[in-house]
Scaffold this active site. Structure first.
Site, mmCIF file in Angstrom:
data_model
loop_
_atom_site.group_PDB
_atom_site.id
_atom_site.type_symbol
_atom_site.label_atom_id
_atom_site.label_comp_id
_atom_site.label_asym_id
_atom_site.label_seq_id
_atom_site.Cartn_x
_atom_site.Cartn_y
_atom_site.Cartn_z
ATOM 1 N N PHE A 44 -8.114 37.409 58.845
ATOM 2 C CA PHE A 44 -7.236 36.402 58.258
ATOM 3 C C PHE A 44 -6.261 35.898 59.332
ATOM 4 O O PHE A 44 -5.657 36.695 60.051
ATOM 5 C CB PHE A 44 -6.476 36.973 57.065
ATOM 6 C CG PHE A 44 -5.751 35.907 56.300
ATOM 7 C CD1 PHE A 44 -6.453 35.004 55.524
ATOM 8 C CD2 PHE A 44 -4.379 35.760 56.408
ATOM 9 C CE1 PHE A 44 -5.796 33.981 54.844
ATOM 10 C CE2 PHE A 44 -3.720 34.741 55.725
ATOM 11 C CZ PHE A 44 -4.439 33.855 54.946
ATOM 12 N N ASP A 104 -5.396 46.017 57.264
ATOM 13 C CA ASP A 104 -4.855 45.082 56.284
ATOM 14 C C ASP A 104 -5.687 45.213 55.007
ATOM 15 O O ASP A 104 -6.901 44.990 55.031
ATOM 16 C CB ASP A 104 -4.914 43.654 56.834
ATOM 17 C CG ASP A 104 -4.321 42.632 55.872
ATOM 18 O OD1 ASP A 104 -4.162 42.935 54.663
ATOM 19 O OD2 ASP A 104 -4.022 41.505 56.327
ATOM 20 N N TYR A 127 -0.038 39.932 45.506
ATOM 21 C CA TYR A 127 -0.316 38.858 44.535
ATOM 22 C C TYR A 127 -1.802 38.568 44.327
ATOM 23 O O TYR A 127 -2.134 37.627 43.617
ATOM 24 C CB TYR A 127 0.432 37.569 44.912
ATOM 25 C CG TYR A 127 0.244 37.034 46.307
ATOM 26 C CD1 TYR A 127 -0.901 36.326 46.654
ATOM 27 C CD2 TYR A 127 1.217 37.209 47.282
ATOM 28 C CE1 TYR A 127 -1.061 35.822 47.922
ATOM 29 C CE2 TYR A 127 1.069 36.715 48.567
ATOM 30 C CZ TYR A 127 -0.074 36.016 48.881
ATOM 31 O OH TYR A 127 -0.236 35.514 50.149
ATOM 32 N N LYS A 128 -2.669 39.355 44.947
ATOM 33 C CA LYS A 128 -4.106 39.148 44.751
ATOM 34 C C LYS A 128 -4.581 40.092 43.640
ATOM 35 O O LYS A 128 -4.286 39.870 42.470
ATOM 36 C CB LYS A 128 -4.834 39.357 46.072
ATOM 37 C CG LYS A 128 -4.388 38.362 47.165
ATOM 38 C CD LYS A 128 -5.136 38.602 48.462
ATOM 39 C CE LYS A 128 -4.621 37.718 49.589
ATOM 40 N NZ LYS A 128 -4.923 36.289 49.390
ATOM 41 N N ARG A 138 -15.968 30.343 47.451
ATOM 42 C CA ARG A 138 -15.520 31.729 47.347
ATOM 43 C C ARG A 138 -15.223 32.073 45.893
ATOM 44 O O ARG A 138 -14.483 31.345 45.223
ATOM 45 C CB ARG A 138 -14.260 31.870 48.208
ATOM 46 C CG ARG A 138 -13.858 33.272 48.521
ATOM 47 C CD ARG A 138 -12.726 33.283 49.530
ATOM 48 N NE ARG A 138 -11.468 32.842 48.936
ATOM 49 C CZ ARG A 138 -10.263 33.326 49.283
ATOM 50 N NH1 ARG A 138 -10.160 34.239 50.241
ATOM 51 N NH2 ARG A 138 -9.181 32.881 48.709
#
Lengths: 423, 423
Positions: A129, A198, A223-224, A382
């Site tokens: 990322f 991560d 928040y995922k 995705r």
């Protein structure tokens, strides 16, 4: 061939099905973007309203003690620890993933500078990322390290003898490919390198064993799959063998051994508390608390192992249905088929129209997202599968809509080809 | 002698009095702690509930575009800019004050390293808010600078020829003493040093003119006089002449020129946007938006100048009433009497019982706070006066309660001598 009735039967037999009631899912939406922003827990509006009107509104400053705002980062950290193989006191919920990565990568580079000064590489993947790469790029410039990016995981091993820190994201944000954390960490340690992980697309999505997996440092996102709300605070974990060894550079008052003594010199708190910096956003932390509750609610039903079993069943079904029902429409599977190499998302590529297909699906209420390709990677559709609130019938309808968008070519409509700032 | 009727008459004649209706003030509370956590705006519960249930709950990921989450730090920054003498595009609301100070102090030290490498001092006051000193201490260690703390502002001038960065808080958190930002910044510049200002106790409390006052960098707090809610995001301002000169070290994806291009190399955004790092806590930013609205609502009534006039009238009255009505009880005024040297709080000291007196006042509904003394400073009773929601009659009753606590010696009760973690 799988049928809609098969899917309904699997939902009826699913022991995790009641967890769906912990969420408020918008009507007419099938939400396949929990890997970007998790669905709102049904308890969140009342809980956050209480934090606003009762704690802030009525208790005011007294809420720091009376409502336990003071140690909220630690309390949430202790609860989250159970989901990622950490012990109480090893993890805090605070700041953003990027800021937390800065803290731990900085600490890891200090360890190297002391223990193995000849090692000058920070190794990561080009497909990591971007914010992870940007933070590493900045720290490497400042500290005289070289950020070495590999295009294939197989290229890592040869670099390890010169590597100070191997910094990887456990589940890739674009492809959904998952690393073997324990094996890679062991290889890094055997070669004398440190491992920073991560967990943005792992925490709450796949079983993680930070202590058992040999990680040195970890960060992750609230928040995922943790359903903590938009921009919810992230988390940071440091293996106890490293936690007290260094100041982290963001040496603010919340990481002080006695913040309310207001002394003029910094003395870091023992353990993970020194990885706190400033005052934390209490309303957003309260949202994260509601999100953690939803994942922890699975514990009596088998916890992360049960969620993982269902997640794999959902993604297996999605892949099978796409291949059965969308054949001939030019879709390619990007995500690995092997369970051990897959997170909780499935990515597809198509030589044309990936962005517009995602927009057309959103217009039909099937919310996934799009990630642009580059020289190494194609454009991607995705789809994230959160087993807490998704069922097998949802997967069926998602694929039917995808088939519809492709069969009708409705994705060619101009309205689906207009790009927004964010997707 | 001032009477209760005089105070009521002043409230009746106060043109800012209607602004009080913008807040929900708990019954039976006189809140003199807005310098620590501002009172909840009456609009906050509904606005935050909408962000939770409609934006997060219903729009989900689409809210980044549809509800403007994407540029919320900039939009709030542009509104806040009007309150501190900055231009649109110069300021963002993000992260904590401590993290923002790390960004700007780091940038200031880079400028010095390039333009004036012989300057090795960062100068501040020993009485500055500790987190500012801790952040500076850490950066100085890392970059080879020396943090030099002075006990009196008069000692600064002699150090300026060797100073890289003069880092001060505009209004002192303990004493309420205010610096002359323009004069000190001019002196720093004349000597070749940079000026970094912390506006934690200034923004929304006193007029600030960042551009006119010659500041180089500034940070400040969202949850004090800006009424943004507990742990609300802070802000960061960089003078346009410096903004694009360097990467700040927290080079995360939100500070990238094209965050959603997902490129593997960092390219900082133009201007202040590069001082963003990670994804921001949207619910807490929404609280800050409500808080900013309350301060901006004073604009048609004279804005910060009118708020300042009332603030000085309130603090003048408090000082006068304490001296008239609490004489002989051992209270000493710590805050300067001169208007030009006073922020929006009044601090008193007492050789004995400061902590317990504050607790006894809180039990009576008069909420101020306590700050422990040290070798340089006595224990302090701290009273903040937010002119948006406080009136002259509130001041009267506050002093009457203070007189009662002292005259009855009720502060000696054991319940008021038990220390909490915070306050």
């Amino acid at each position: 061939m799988t049928t809609l009735e098969d899917c309904r039967a699997r939902d009826a037999a699913d022991p995790l099905r009641p967890l769906r009631d912990l969420f408020t899912i918008p009507a007419d939406v099938i939400y396949l973007d929990g890997n970007s922003l998790g669905v709102m827990p049904a308890a969140a509006p009342a809980r956050i309203a209480a934090a606003v009107t009762e704690e802030w509104g009525q208790q005011l400053i007294r809420a720091w003690n009376e409502s336990g705002w003071f140690d909220l980062p630690q309390r949430l950290g202790d609860r989250l620890a159970r989901l990622v193989g950490a012990q109480p006191g090893e993890l805090v919920c605070t700041d953003s993933t990027s800021v937390n990565l800065f803290k731990v990568l900085s600490a890891a580079l200090k360890i190297t500078a002391e223990d193995a000064p000849q090692r000058r590489l920070v190794v990561s993947e080009r497909s990591n990322f971007p914010t992870d790469l940007y933070i590493a790029e900045g720290l490497c410039r400042e500290r005289g390290f070289t950020l070495q990016l590999v295009d294939e995981p197989g290229q890592i091993a040869a670099l390890l003898p010169e590597t100070a820190v191997l910094m990887l994201t456990h589940v890739n944000y674009r492809t959904g490919a998952m690393h073997d954390m324990a094996a890679i960490s062991a290889a890094a340690h055997a070669a004398g390198a440190l491992a920073v992980w991560d967990l943005a697309h792992s925490a709450g999505a796949v079983p993680v064993d930070l202590n058992g997996g040999g990680a040195d440092f970890a960060v992750g996102c609230g928040y995922k799959y943790l359903n903590g709300g938009p921009g919810a605070p992230a988390f940071v974990w440091v293996h106890p063998r490293h936690a007290q060894r260094f100041w982290q550079p963001l040496s603010g008052w919340w990481g002080h051994a006695a913040p309310f003594a207001f002394t003029s010199d910094y003395r870091p708190a023992p353990g993970i508390a020194r990885y706190l910096c400033g005052t934390q956003p209490i309303l957003s932390l309260t949202g994260l608390e509601c999100g953690l509750d939803t994942v922890l609610a699975a514990e009596p039903l088998g916890g992360m192992a049960a969620l993982r079993t269902k997640s794999l069943a959902l993604t297996d079904l999605f892949i099978a249905l796409v291949e059965e029902r969308c054949a001939g429409h030019g879709l390619e599977l990007v995500t690995p088929r092997a369970h051990a190499q897959r997170g909780s998302q499935v990515c597809l590529s198509r030589s044309e129209g990936a962005y517009a297909i995602v927009q057309a699906l959103i217009a039909r209420g099937v919310i996934g997202d799009y990630r642009a390709g580059d020289a190494q990677m194609p454009d991607i559709l995705r789809f994230g599968f959160t087993p807490l609130y998704l069922g097998f019938e949802d997967v069926w309808h998602s694929v039917e809509h995808l088939r519809g968008v492709l069969a009708t070519e409705e994705w060619r409509l101009p309205e689906f080809n207009q790009k927004n700032a964010v997707t």
